[in-house]
Design a protein around this motif. Structure first.
Motif, short mmCIF file in Angstrom:
data_model
loop_
_atom_site.label_atom_id
_atom_site.label_comp_id
_atom_site.label_asym_id
_atom_site.label_seq_id
_atom_site.Cartn_x
_atom_site.Cartn_y
_atom_site.Cartn_z
N HIS A 9 0.84 -1.20 0.00
CA HIS A 9 0.00 0.00 0.00
C HIS A 9 0.87 1.24 0.00
O HIS A 9 0.44 2.33 -0.33
CB HIS A 9 -0.95 0.00 1.20
N LYS A 10 2.14 1.08 0.38
CA LYS A 10 3.05 2.21 0.32
C LYS A 10 3.79 2.16 -1.00
O LYS A 10 4.46 1.18 -1.32
CB LYS A 10 4.05 2.11 1.48
N GLN A 11 3.69 3.20 -1.77
CA GLN A 11 4.38 3.21 -3.04
C GLN A 11 5.83 3.65 -2.86
O GLN A 11 6.22 4.09 -1.80
CB GLN A 11 3.66 4.15 -4.01
N SER A 12 6.63 3.46 -3.89
CA SER A 12 8.04 3.82 -3.80
C SER A 12 8.22 5.32 -3.70
O SER A 12 7.34 6.10 -4.06
CB SER A 12 8.78 3.32 -5.04
N HIS A 13 9.37 5.70 -3.23
CA HIS A 13 9.68 7.12 -3.11
C HIS A 13 9.53 7.81 -4.45
O HIS A 13 8.90 8.85 -4.57
CB HIS A 13 11.11 7.32 -2.59
N GLU A 14 10.11 7.19 -5.44
CA GLU A 14 10.08 7.75 -6.80
C GLU A 14 8.64 8.04 -7.23
O GLU A 14 8.32 9.13 -7.70
CB GLU A 14 10.72 6.76 -7.77
N ALA A 15 7.79 7.04 -7.02
CA ALA A 15 6.39 7.18 -7.44
C ALA A 15 5.70 8.28 -6.65
O ALA A 15 4.91 9.05 -7.20
CB ALA A 15 5.66 5.86 -7.26
N MET A 16 6.02 8.37 -5.37
CA MET A 16 5.41 9.41 -4.56
C MET A 16 5.81 10.79 -5.06
O MET A 16 4.99 11.70 -5.15
CB MET A 16 5.84 9.27 -3.09
N VAL A 17 7.08 10.92 -5.38
CA VAL A 17 7.56 12.20 -5.90
C VAL A 17 6.83 12.54 -7.19
O VAL A 17 6.31 13.65 -7.36
CB VAL A 17 9.09 12.15 -6.16
N ARG A 48 10.17 23.00 -5.35
CA ARG A 48 8.99 22.16 -5.19
C ARG A 48 9.32 20.69 -5.43
O ARG A 48 8.76 19.81 -4.77
CB ARG A 48 7.87 22.64 -6.13
N LYS A 49 10.22 20.44 -6.37
CA LYS A 49 10.67 19.06 -6.58
C LYS A 49 11.31 18.55 -5.29
O LYS A 49 11.03 17.45 -4.83
CB LYS A 49 11.67 18.99 -7.73
N LYS A 50 12.18 19.37 -4.74
CA LYS A 50 12.88 18.98 -3.53
C LYS A 50 11.89 18.72 -2.39
O LYS A 50 12.02 17.76 -1.64
CB LYS A 50 13.86 20.09 -3.13
N LEU A 51 10.88 19.57 -2.31
CA LEU A 51 9.84 19.41 -1.30
C LEU A 51 9.17 18.04 -1.43
O LEU A 51 8.98 17.32 -0.44
CB LEU A 51 8.79 20.52 -1.48
N ALA A 52 8.85 17.68 -2.65
CA ALA A 52 8.24 16.37 -2.90
C ALA A 52 9.17 15.26 -2.45
O ALA A 52 8.74 14.30 -1.79
CB ALA A 52 7.91 16.23 -4.39
N GLU A 53 10.45 15.38 -2.76
CA GLU A 53 11.42 14.35 -2.36
C GLU A 53 11.50 14.23 -0.84
O GLU A 53 11.55 13.13 -0.31
CB GLU A 53 12.80 14.68 -2.91
N ILE A 54 11.52 15.37 -0.19
CA ILE A 54 11.63 15.36 1.28
C ILE A 54 10.49 14.58 1.90
O ILE A 54 10.69 13.73 2.76
CB ILE A 54 11.67 16.81 1.82
N PHE A 55 9.28 14.84 1.42
CA PHE A 55 8.13 14.17 2.02
C PHE A 55 8.03 12.72 1.59
O PHE A 55 7.53 11.87 2.33
CB PHE A 55 6.84 14.92 1.71
N ALA A 56 8.54 12.40 0.40
CA ALA A 56 8.54 11.01 -0.03
C ALA A 56 9.48 10.19 0.85
O ALA A 56 9.20 9.04 1.18
CB ALA A 56 8.97 10.92 -1.49
N LYS A 57 10.57 10.80 1.26
CA LYS A 57 11.55 10.10 2.08
C LYS A 57 11.13 9.99 3.54
O LYS A 57 11.46 9.02 4.21
CB LYS A 57 12.91 10.83 2.01
N ALA A 58 10.44 11.00 4.03
CA ALA A 58 10.10 11.06 5.45
C ALA A 58 9.10 9.97 5.83
O ALA A 58 8.17 9.72 5.09
CB ALA A 58 9.53 12.43 5.79
N ASP A 59 9.29 9.33 6.97
CA ASP A 59 8.30 8.36 7.41
C ASP A 59 7.54 8.86 8.63
O ASP A 59 7.05 8.10 9.44
CB ASP A 59 8.95 7.00 7.70
N GLY A 60 7.48 10.15 8.76
CA GLY A 60 6.71 10.73 9.86
C GLY A 60 6.36 12.16 9.51
O GLY A 60 6.46 12.56 8.36
N TYR A 61 5.95 12.87 10.53
CA TYR A 61 5.58 14.26 10.31
C TYR A 61 6.79 15.17 10.33
O TYR A 61 7.76 14.91 11.05
CB TYR A 61 4.60 14.71 11.39
#
Lengths: 155, 155
Positions: free
Chosen positions: B8-16, B34-47
DNA sequence: GTAAATGCAAAGCGTTTGCACGCGG
DNA sequence: CCGCGTGCAAACGCTTTGCATTTAC
């Protein structure tokens, strides 16, 4: 005047006395402002923001200052006479503490009147992921109370 | 590389890609930040707090400004790519949105890593007081995750 | 009388806004 | 090359702090 009794909610008078008693116990001076603070929370049936409290205070003490309100709200929270609570919008509110028993809240999103209920999801055999050591939880239900649903309640 | 599959969790790449797609869909320009922002949240496993995000941004974009972070966090929340959330201490945090299904969170009070779980107290035949029209609810469990419990986890 | 509480003002923090420049489309 | 997005700085709202005066005890 109205002597309400065996309800689980004690009378306003008793709540005021309780809060004042708590303050004395902790070696605090009972100032007019603190008495008024106790009365405000005894009367309120929901959460109050610092601004709400300030506004009610100014009715009787027109030159009360915001920092006095904050100071006393914080002190009363620290000693458990008030519950403090960050709402869903991040706003800080306070309400008289129910020290009696564990409970959760049903909160009106319109008027913020708050009812308590005893059901607690943590009492279920809750299967949680990971191997966390559970410390704490938060459960609130938000809705519109009967009065706020009723159109005849003139705005 | 990793082809995300039936988890149910997609890959980081896909999330970005998803987040970037959402931004284009809404007519936004895809800036480096904004790209970087997407990467940051894709990598993070919390808030992440705005400050957390800012700190991670500055690694690659040393002169990014706080208001840019806030602006984009707010915009991403408004369009549903991020969930925003006021913690128990009132602090505002964000995390990548799980738009798939209703769930609640188990949050580590130390590192704030967050696990999701499906149990929802509202699915019980919950007897609530009053006659509120239920709109919303909030349920979170706080604890200490396995890693943070383990003393061998060097600080 | 003495120490604590208050009220005022000013600082602090996190967040938002206004505006000129830079960059994505 | 047009206009959105950015970065800077300044404003904002809420909360806290420092200090002289007032007040409870």
């Amino acid at each position: 005047m109205t002597e309400h009794k065996h309800e689980h909610k004690q009378s306003h008078e008793a709540m005021v006395q309780d809060m004042i008693h708590i303050m004395s116990q902790h070696g605090w001076r009972i100032t007019e402002q603190r008495k008024k603070l106790a009365e405000i929370f005894a009367k309120a049936d929901g959460y109050l923001s610092p601004k709400d409290v300030y506004d009610q205070m100014t009715v009787n003490y027109p030159n009360v200052s915001f920092d006095t309100v904050y100071r006393n709200l914080r002190l009363l929270s620290e000693m458990g006479a008030l519950e403090q609570f960050y709402f869903m919008d991040g706003g800080l509110k306070f309400r008289a503490s129910c020290t009696e028993h564990h409970h959760h809240h049903l909160i009106c999103v319109n008027c913020e009147k708050t009812l308590t209920f005893d059901y607690c999801p943590m009492e279920q055999s809750l299967h949680l992921p990971g191997s966390f050591k559970i410390m704490n939880h938060r459960f609130e239900v938000y809705g519109v109370c009967e009065e706020c649903q009723n159109p005849n309640a003139k705005s």
